[in-house]
Design a protein around this motif. Structure first.
Motif, mmCIF file in Angstrom:
data_model
loop_
_atom_site.group_PDB
_atom_site.id
_atom_site.type_symbol
_atom_site.label_atom_id
_atom_site.label_comp_id
_atom_site.label_asym_id
_atom_site.label_seq_id
_atom_site.Cartn_x
_atom_site.Cartn_y
_atom_site.Cartn_z
ATOM 1 N N PRO A 190 0.861 -1.188 0.000
ATOM 2 C CA PRO A 190 0.000 0.000 0.000
ATOM 3 C C PRO A 190 0.899 1.240 0.000
ATOM 4 C CG PRO A 190 0.107 -0.961 2.196
ATOM 5 C CD PRO A 190 1.026 -1.757 1.332
ATOM 6 N N ALA A 191 0.739 2.113 -0.983
ATOM 7 C CA ALA A 191 1.674 3.225 -1.159
ATOM 8 C C ALA A 191 0.968 4.573 -1.102
ATOM 9 C CB ALA A 191 2.414 3.084 -2.492
ATOM 10 N N LYS A 192 1.667 5.533 -0.564
ATOM 11 C CA LYS A 192 1.222 6.918 -0.601
ATOM 12 C C LYS A 192 1.236 7.394 -2.050
ATOM 13 C CE LYS A 192 0.151 10.702 1.796
ATOM 14 N NZ LYS A 192 -0.923 10.734 2.791
ATOM 15 N N HIS A 193 0.275 8.232 -2.415
ATOM 16 C CA HIS A 193 0.184 8.694 -3.804
ATOM 17 C C HIS A 193 0.071 10.209 -3.825
ATOM 18 C CE1 HIS A 193 -0.414 8.801 -7.960
ATOM 19 N NE2 HIS A 193 -1.700 8.523 -8.054
ATOM 20 N N GLN A 194 1.193 10.868 -4.168
ATOM 21 C CA GLN A 194 1.210 12.326 -4.256
ATOM 22 C C GLN A 194 1.424 12.825 -5.675
ATOM 23 O OE1 GLN A 194 4.037 13.951 -1.445
ATOM 24 N NE2 GLN A 194 2.793 13.397 0.324
ATOM 25 N N ALA A 195 1.957 11.970 -6.559
ATOM 26 C CA ALA A 195 2.271 12.417 -7.919
ATOM 27 C C ALA A 195 2.345 11.217 -8.849
ATOM 28 C CB ALA A 195 3.609 13.167 -7.926
ATOM 29 N N MET A 196 2.372 11.500 -10.149
ATOM 30 C CA MET A 196 2.559 10.432 -11.121
ATOM 31 C C MET A 196 3.903 9.744 -10.917
ATOM 32 S SD MET A 196 2.669 10.635 -15.305
ATOM 33 C CE MET A 196 4.396 11.131 -15.386
ATOM 34 N N PHE A 197 4.831 10.454 -10.326
ATOM 35 C CA PHE A 197 6.206 9.970 -10.199
ATOM 36 C C PHE A 197 6.277 8.571 -9.603
ATOM 37 C CE2 PHE A 197 10.238 9.415 -8.040
ATOM 38 C CZ PHE A 197 11.155 9.840 -8.980
ATOM 39 N N GLU A 198 5.624 8.347 -8.462
ATOM 40 C CA GLU A 198 5.771 7.044 -7.797
ATOM 41 C C GLU A 198 5.058 5.915 -8.530
ATOM 42 O OE1 GLU A 198 2.591 9.431 -5.691
ATOM 43 O OE2 GLU A 198 4.707 9.740 -6.160
#
Length: 237
Positions: free
Chosen positions: A72-80
């Motif tokens: 489960p990952a944090k999502h702040q930008a397209m980058f990740e």
């Protein structure tokens, strides 16, 4: 200089990406392995462009597992979304149905092995998501989900959507939360800036915990970088 970097990134990355996206359905005719290799080539190109054009480096903190797990990952930008596909060896990603319904492109996404989720969270939608996830696990692939459901700004910590709890309960996989601070250099609006993105892999959470405990531990680990600045001691790329 920052404006020039952004113009150069748009001029290089997006035209090539458009061509790769248009060719993806053709590549997908070759089967899952072919489309996975194609997607990984795309994310490697993205890493080259972000590093050498935008000036964005990556610091990795924590241990990246060598076994299939649920990320489960944090999502702040397209980058990740791009960086984690490359770094984690092409995990099966949970994607919203709208992306899977794009003609031809959606077919290629399904060939990749994406796990399609309907935001209605109906019982039928959940069963479909679980079925797709089980296929990926049987193939020995890790699963990645952005359990907040959408991109968030740095500092925002919304609760987890129900999809994570369903996957956690049904798949019986260990969980490794992923935190990121990518939004600091890759804002939703405005220019992308040179800097460091930290990807922090949390401690492994065992399967079988009560839902409330599992969600609390994942939520805290995903948001660790919001209250703890990156140490900068991990490997960089």
């Amino acid at each position: 200089m920052i404006l020039f970097r952004n113009i150069a990134f748009v001029a290089v990355f997006y035209p090539v990406s458009t061509v790769m996206a248009l060719l993806a359905p053709v590549i997908a005719v070759g089967g899952r392995r072919a489309v996975i290799h194609w997607a990984t080539a795309w994310t490697r190109f993205h890493r080259i462009c972000t590093r050498w054009i935008l000036g964005i480096r990556v610091v990795v903190e924590g241990q990246v597992p060598t076994i299939p797990v649920l990320y489960p990952a944090k999502h702040q930008a397209m980058f990740e979304t791009m960086e984690l596909q490359r770094m984690l060896g092409a995990p099966a990603m949970v994607l919203k149905r709208e992306l899977a319904n794009i003609p031809l492109w959606g077919w290629a996404v399904r060939k990749y092995g994406a796990i399609v989720v309907d935001r209605s969270a109906s019982a039928k939608a959940m069963r479909g998501m679980m079925r797709d996830a089980r296929v990926a696990v049987d193939e020995g692939r890790a699963i990645m989900i952005f359990p907040e459901g959408t991109r968030v700004k740095p500092g925002e910590m919304p609760p987890l959507k129900p999809g994570f709890a369903g996957l956690y309960r049904m798949l019986n996989l260990p969980v490794v939360p992923v935190a990121t601070d990518s939004g600091l250099v890759w804002p939703r609006k405005g220019l992308k800036r040179p800097g460091v993105v930290t990807l922090r892999f949390g401690e492994m959470i065992p399967p079988g915990l009560p839902r409330a405990e599992a969600e609390a531990r994942v939520h805290a680990a995903m948001n660790a970088l919001e209250s703890s600045p990156a140490r900068g001691g991990g490997p960089r790329s």
